[in-house]
Each structure stands twice: as structure tokens, then as C-alpha cells.
Design an enzyme around this catalytic site. Structure first.
Site, short mmCIF file in Angstrom:
data_model
loop_
_atom_site.label_atom_id
_atom_site.label_comp_id
_atom_site.label_asym_id
_atom_site.label_seq_id
_atom_site.Cartn_x
_atom_site.Cartn_y
_atom_site.Cartn_z
N GLY A 10 0.86 -1.20 0.00
CA GLY A 10 0.00 0.00 0.00
C GLY A 10 0.88 1.24 0.00
N GLY A 13 -0.25 5.02 -1.14
CA GLY A 13 -1.32 5.73 -0.45
C GLY A 13 -0.82 6.95 0.31
N GLN A 14 -1.74 7.57 1.05
CA GLN A 14 -1.41 8.81 1.77
C GLN A 14 -0.23 8.63 2.71
OE1 GLN A 14 -4.29 10.31 4.58
NE2 GLN A 14 -3.20 12.23 4.80
N ARG A 38 -1.91 -0.06 -7.29
CA ARG A 38 -1.86 1.05 -8.24
C ARG A 38 -0.51 1.13 -8.92
NH1 ARG A 38 -3.41 6.53 -5.06
NH2 ARG A 38 -4.33 5.58 -3.22
N ASP A 54 -1.13 -7.47 -5.37
CA ASP A 54 -2.45 -7.50 -4.72
C ASP A 54 -2.27 -8.31 -3.44
OD1 ASP A 54 -4.97 -7.82 -3.82
OD2 ASP A 54 -5.82 -8.58 -5.70
N TYR A 144 -15.38 -0.13 9.06
CA TYR A 144 -13.94 0.14 9.15
C TYR A 144 -13.47 -0.06 10.59
CZ TYR A 144 -9.71 3.11 8.97
OH TYR A 144 -8.43 3.62 9.05
N LYS A 148 -10.92 -2.85 12.11
CA LYS A 148 -9.70 -2.46 12.83
C LYS A 148 -9.67 -3.12 14.21
CE LYS A 148 -7.52 0.20 9.90
NZ LYS A 148 -6.29 -0.27 9.25
P1 NAD Z 1 -4.79 5.05 1.35
O1 NAD Z 1 -6.14 4.63 0.92
O2 NAD Z 1 -4.31 6.43 0.99
O3 NAD Z 1 -3.71 4.02 0.80
C1 NAD Z 1 -3.92 2.64 0.80
C2 NAD Z 1 -3.13 2.05 -0.36
O4 NAD Z 1 -3.36 0.64 -0.38
C3 NAD Z 1 -3.58 2.59 -1.74
O5 NAD Z 1 -2.47 3.07 -2.46
C4 NAD Z 1 -4.22 1.39 -2.43
O6 NAD Z 1 -3.99 1.35 -3.83
C5 NAD Z 1 -3.50 0.23 -1.72
N1 NAD Z 1 -4.28 -1.01 -1.78
C6 NAD Z 1 -5.61 -1.16 -1.61
N2 NAD Z 1 -5.96 -2.45 -1.78
C7 NAD Z 1 -4.82 -3.12 -2.06
C8 NAD Z 1 -4.53 -4.48 -2.33
N3 NAD Z 1 -5.50 -5.41 -2.39
N4 NAD Z 1 -3.24 -4.83 -2.56
C9 NAD Z 1 -2.25 -3.91 -2.53
N5 NAD Z 1 -2.47 -2.59 -2.27
C10 NAD Z 1 -3.75 -2.21 -2.05
O7 NAD Z 1 -4.70 4.83 2.92
P2 NAD Z 1 -3.75 5.55 3.98
O8 NAD Z 1 -4.44 6.77 4.46
O9 NAD Z 1 -2.38 5.63 3.47
O10 NAD Z 1 -3.84 4.49 5.18
C11 NAD Z 1 -2.90 3.47 5.38
C12 NAD Z 1 -3.29 2.69 6.62
O11 NAD Z 1 -3.38 3.58 7.74
C13 NAD Z 1 -4.66 2.00 6.52
O12 NAD Z 1 -4.62 0.78 7.23
C14 NAD Z 1 -5.57 2.95 7.25
O13 NAD Z 1 -6.68 2.29 7.77
C15 NAD Z 1 -4.67 3.48 8.33
N6 NAD Z 1 -5.11 4.77 8.87
C16 NAD Z 1 -5.08 5.90 8.10
C17 NAD Z 1 -5.51 7.10 8.63
C18 NAD Z 1 -5.46 8.38 7.83
O14 NAD Z 1 -5.91 9.42 8.32
N7 NAD Z 1 -4.93 8.37 6.63
C19 NAD Z 1 -5.99 7.16 9.96
C20 NAD Z 1 -6.04 5.98 10.70
C21 NAD Z 1 -5.58 4.79 10.16
#
Ligand code: NAD
Length: 312
Positions: A10, A13-14, A38, A54, A144, A148
Site C-alpha cells: 500500500g 497511499g497517503q 496502483r 495485490d 472500518y 480495525k
Molecule cells: P490510502 O487509501 O491512501 O492508501 C492505501 C493504499 O493501499 C492505496 O495506495 C491502495 O492502492 C493500496 N491497496 C488497496 N488495496 C490493495 C490491495 N488489495 N493490494 C495492494 N495494495 C492495495 O490509505 P492511507 O491513508 O495511506 O492508510 C494506510 C493505513 O493507515 C490504513 O490501514 C488505514 O486504515 C490506516 N489509517 C489511516 C488514517 C489516515 O488518516 N490516513 C488514519 C487511521 C488509520
């Protein structure tokens, strides 16, 4: 001595983009393999190895772990809170199976360490809303949050039962400018900066006095790395640690932005995400993280706002 070799799942992602870049600085570019469903994120291009993965495909994941001699996995792939409510069964399936795949491979291959983030979404309307403690009523109402909470139990189980060194943090809403947010309830606190700079106005999807726990990305990245670098004997919580930095409402962040952009105006049109936010804490007690492995945040609302507006 075994060399650290890290897999980030992942990574586009953010959080993933910034965490991957930070880990590459620490461990060396070639020792951190980035992966995602992605296409490779622009900011990652040319900075180290990238593979398409994946995480739901356990065999592929297993092969990748063996082929790259992976010793640590950071699992960031997930369906976030707001997106999860649109397709609850899919969110449950992806959030649970991805974690089980990683935990099971960690057990089979005797990996050194696993990181998997939890969230403040584990708490629900029956948890105390102010300074929510580590151990309290946990009755999440979003899919969600349910995934978690179940994930936290699995982490503790794999640690106690099989000795897997898995570590986790309950992140608050994370604010950043490098990579876009992925469909969470706290995304307003990122959108607001972009709209303030571009259009000098913002319509919030949460009501003006909705207080939520938040954190600036540099603090979140540092917390993650400090937790993972801490000696295993210091990690007493094997589910997920409460983690905190600041708490504010849309009205308060709007007022802070107005100090830099005087003509900025705000409106409020709460949507379905208001209900999600209403079930979450206003602020978090993270005293165990501070006590066990020395956590201390650096960014408050004023410092973060200044930095966001400078960098967007
Ligand atoms: P995001 O959605 O920005 O990034 C997640 C990434 O995972 C994406 O790039 C997506 O393409 C990839 N992904 C999705 N399904 C996939 C799969 N089957 N195989 C491979 N890759 C896959 O999420 P984020 O904000 O970066 O969050 C990362 C983690 O942190 C998550 O577990 C989220 O629950 C947790 N989290 C985030 C926040 C926040 O504010 N951003 C807050 C609390 C917890």
C-alpha cells in the site's frame, strides 16, 4: 547478522509514499521494496524497487517475501472509513484478509517485525469521548472500525500464540500534502487547505463544532518508525497503542487558516460522514505510548497550518 529488508504494502497511499521514502533514507533505497495495486506513485519513481502486488493474493505475497528476503512488512493497504461504508462486505473482506495473509506469512517465514495500523475508529459512541483511554469500552459502529478492532485482536493473538512481533498504532486523522487522502472521515482537514489556497473558501462536510483527534504526517511517520525501532521488551501493548497530537474542529482549523488568508470563508454542509465522526472520540489519551516507548508529538494546529500552507 541478518540484514533488514522491508516490504511496504500500500506504498502509493497517503501514508505509504511518505513512509516508504523515510524508510529508504534509514535502511538504504534498495532495502525497501514498495508495492501497491496502483501504478507507482510519482514521488516514489526512481527512489527504489517497486513491485505490483495485490495483497489479497497470498501466494504471490509469499513468493515476493521469499524472493526479496523480506524481514519486515509494513501493511498499509486498506479500505478507509468513508469508502468502507459504501461497500461494507468488501471493506471487511479486504481489511481482514490482507492482515491475515501477512500475519500468517510472518509466522511461516519467521519474519522479524510486522507493522499494521489501527485507527481511532475502533472507538464508538459508548467509549468516553474526551481523552479516550487505551483500555475502555470498544464498540465500533462503522465497518472500518469493526475491521480495525478485529485486526487488533488478531495482532495480539499472533503475538501471544505464535510469537509474531507485530506492532500497531491507533492513528488519529492524518493531515499531509504529499499524497492524496484515501477516503477517510477526516479528509476535510486536508481539502480545506487546498480550497483555502485556490478558492479562499471551503464547505465542510462535518459541522463546525465536530472535534476529532488529528496528527500531522511528519509526526505519524516518526511515531511509526520509533515504535518499530523500539526494543521489543518495551512494547507492552500488542493490540494497538493510542496515539495523539492535537484535536480541533472545522471552525478552529478555519480560524487558524484565516490568520494566514484573511479573506478565507467557511460554510458547513454535513453529510453521511457526520454520523461516522459523531461516534468517534474528540481527543485521545496516549499516555501508554509516551510511557512505554517515549512518544512525544511535535506539531500542534498552528505549526501544522503554517507548514501546510507553505508547502501546498
Ligand atoms: P490510502 O487509501 O491512501 O492508501 C492505501 C493504499 O493501499 C492505496 O495506495 C491502495 O492502492 C493500496 N491497496 C488497496 N488495496 C490493495 C490491495 N488489495 N493490494 C495492494 N495494495 C492495495 O490509505 P492511507 O491513508 O495511506 O492508510 C494506510 C493505513 O493507515 C490504513 O490501514 C488505514 O486504515 C490506516 N489509517 C489511516 C488514517 C489516515 O488518516 N490516513 C488514519 C487511521 C488509520
Amino acid at each position: 547478522m541478518k540484514k533488514d529488508k522491508i516490504l511496504v504494502i500500500g506504498a502509493c497511499g497517503q501514508i505509504g509514499v511518505e513512509l516508504t521514502l523515510a524508510l529508504r533514507k534509514m535502511y538504504g533505497d534498495s532495502n525497501v521494496v514498495a508495492s501497491d495495486l496502483r501504478e507507482e506513485h510519482d514521488l516514489l519513481k526512481g527512489t527504489g524497487p517497486y513491485v505490483s502486488l495485490d495483497v489479497m493474493n497470498k501466494e504471490m505475497l509469499h513468493v515476493l517475501v521469499i524472493r526479496h528476503n523480506i524481514t519486515q512488512v509494513y501493511l498499509l493497504a486498506a479500505i478507509l472509513s468513508a469508502t468502507g461504508e459504501k461497500n461494507p462486505l468488501l471493506a471487511w473482506h479486504i481489511n481482514m484478509q490482507s492482515l491475515l495473509n501477512v500475519l500468517d506469512i510472518a509466522k511461516e517465514e519467521n519474519l522479524d517485525k510486522i507493522y499494521w495500523p489501527s485507527s481511532i475508529a475502533v472507538f464508538g459512541p459508548n467509549s468516553p469521548a474526551a481523552e479516550t483511554p487505551q483500555h475502555t469500552i470498544i464498540e465500533p459502529t462503522t465497518i472500518y472500525g469493526i475491521s480495525k478492532f478485529a485486526g487488533e485482536r488478531w495482532c495480539e493473538y499472533y503475538n501471544h500464540r505464535f510469537g509474531v512481533d507485530v506492532r500497531s498504532l491507533r492513528y488519529p486523522g492524518l493531515i499531509s500534502y504529499k499524497s492524496a487522502p484515501g477516503g477517510g472521515t477526516t479528509d476535510y482537514a486536508i481539502e480545506i487547505f487546498h480550497e483555502a489556497k485556490e478558492h479562499k473558501k471551503y464547505t465542510s462536510f462535518l459541522s463546525e463544532n465536530t472535534y476529532l483527534p488529528m496528527m500531522y504526517m511528519p509526526d505519524a511517520i516518526r511515531a511509526t518508525i520509533e515504535l518499530m525501532e523500539a526494543d521489543a521488551s518495551k512494547i507492552a501493548v500488542r493490540s494497538a497503542y493510542n496515539l495523539s497530537a492535537m484535536s480541533f474542529s472545522p471552525k478552529e482549523i478555519g480560524a487558524e487558516i484565516k490568520k494566514h488568508i484573511p479573506e478565507f470563508t467557511m460554510a458547513y454542509e454535513p453529510d453521511y460522514r457526520q454520523q461516522i465522526a459523531d461516534g468517534w472520540p474528540n481527543s485521545i489519551d496516549d499516555s501508554l505510548a509516551r510511557q512505554d516507548w517515549g512518544w512525544k508529538p511535535e506539531y500542534d494546529l498552528a505549526r501544522m497550518t503554517e507548514d501546510m500552507l507553505r508547502n501546498i
